[in-house]
Structures are given as C-alpha cells and as structure tokens.
Design a protein around this motif. Structure first.
Motif, PDB file in Angstrom:
ATOM      1  N   THR A   8       0.801  -1.216   0.000  1.00  0.00           N
ATOM      2  CA  THR A   8       0.000   0.000   0.000  1.00  0.00           C
ATOM      3  C   THR A   8       0.839   1.273   0.000  1.00  0.00           C
ATOM      4  N   ASP A   9       2.085   1.195   0.436  1.00  0.00           N
ATOM      5  CA  ASP A   9       2.923   2.393   0.449  1.00  0.00           C
ATOM      6  C   ASP A   9       3.714   2.562  -0.844  1.00  0.00           C
ATOM      7  N   GLN A  10       3.463   1.725  -1.831  1.00  0.00           N
ATOM      8  CA  GLN A  10       4.141   1.814  -3.122  1.00  0.00           C
ATOM      9  C   GLN A  10       3.304   2.666  -4.073  1.00  0.00           C
ATOM     10  N   ASP A  11       3.954   3.562  -4.784  1.00  0.00           N
ATOM     11  CA  ASP A  11       3.284   4.394  -5.785  1.00  0.00           C
ATOM     12  C   ASP A  11       3.483   3.736  -7.150  1.00  0.00           C
TER      13      ASP A  11
END
Length: 175
Positions: A8-11
């Motif tokens: 979820t913290d990956q763009d």
C-alpha cells in the motif's frame, strides 16, 4: 493482504495489482476460473489448497469484484464466475503461463490454447497467427500439450481437462 506485508505504500500500479492478485494461490484460482472451474469443491480438489485459504481467496476476489458468486439452480451451491474485472486479467494469466512453459517446461507445453473460430494455436504472446488477433478467453480452447503429465493429478478437473479441447470460461462439467 492479510499478512501485513502489503504494497500500500508503493506508488506503482503493479504494486496495487499485487494487492488484489498477489497472494499465494490467487492466480491459480483465477486460472481455474478461466478453465471453467466454478464450484468450491472443484477448486479445492484441483488445487489442493487448504479449505480456509481457498475460502479467504474467493472471499477477497469476490469483495474486490474480480469474481462473483452466483447461486446454482438447485440453490444449494454457488458458482464462482469471473467479472469483467476478472476477465481483464486474461493477458496477464496467459503471459505468466507462457513464461512458465518457456522457462520451466523443457519437455514441452503442458497446455495449448487455440483460437476456437479458426482452430489455430496461439503464439506465446497470445495472438492467433492465422487471424492476426489477440482473442478474448471466450474465443479460446485449451487442450493438453506434449509436456502434460497425466499421472500428476487424478481429480475431476484434471480428468475433464485431459478429455480434449475445452472452451475457456465454460463450465467443465456441463459440456
């Protein structure tokens, strides 16, 4: 993802896709949906996945709109069917299977996909060399290839897939 190791913290769109289909067993459940597996018991027998894991994968795929639960006419069981969102995964599922055929199957292809309207085998990129199209899964058949090992599995899904060409997305047990 229930393991707490999500992306979820990956763009990144690939990371977001893995949040949906990246759990162990999920791609095999999706593959079986394309093959025409629809019932929980058949997924369970064919994959050999623990019941609790399969329940969780199907629940997640349903909640994310990748598959839908449809009651059977008997009202006792449900079928799991791919939605439009799930059908859009076909190119990725096919590409991963073809990568596996190329790099892990020296004895030859285990499964061969053909364009049903013209009967031509697809290229590894998923195109019909006869028509020049990239057919949708509804326009494909699957059959055993030269590298298939019929002794590996004896469940009813494996037996149905060995019987001969089968149209993708059609129930394996109503043809």
């Amino acid at each position: 993802m229930g393991s707490g190791r999500g992306y979820t913290d990956q763009d990144c769109s690939l990371a977001r896709a893995l949040e949906v289909i990246g759990e162990r067993w999920t791609l095999l459940v999706l593959r079986d949906c394309f093959y025409g597996v629809r019932r929980f018991a058949d997924f369970h027998a064919h994959l050999g996945v623990p019941r609790a894991v399969l329940t969780e994968r199907l629940k997640t795929l349903t909640s994310l709109g990748v598959v839908e639960r449809r009651p059977r006419p008997t009202g006792v069981e449900v079928d799991y069917l791919l939605t439009e969102r799930g059908l859009d995964l076909w190119p990725a599922v096919h590409a991963l299977a073809q990568w596996g055929e190329r790099w892990t199957a020296p004895e030859g292809a285990r499964r061969v996909f053909a364009h049903a309207p013209c009967g031509t085998d697809l290229t590894p990129t998923g195109h019909c060399p006869s028509c020049g199209t990239a057919p949708s899964p509804a326009d494909l058949t699957i059959r055993q290839g030269p590298g298939a090992d019929p002794t590996l599995r004896d469940d009813r899904v494996s037996a149905a897939l060995r019987r001969g060409p089968h149209r993708l997305l059609t129930d394996l047990f109503t043809q």
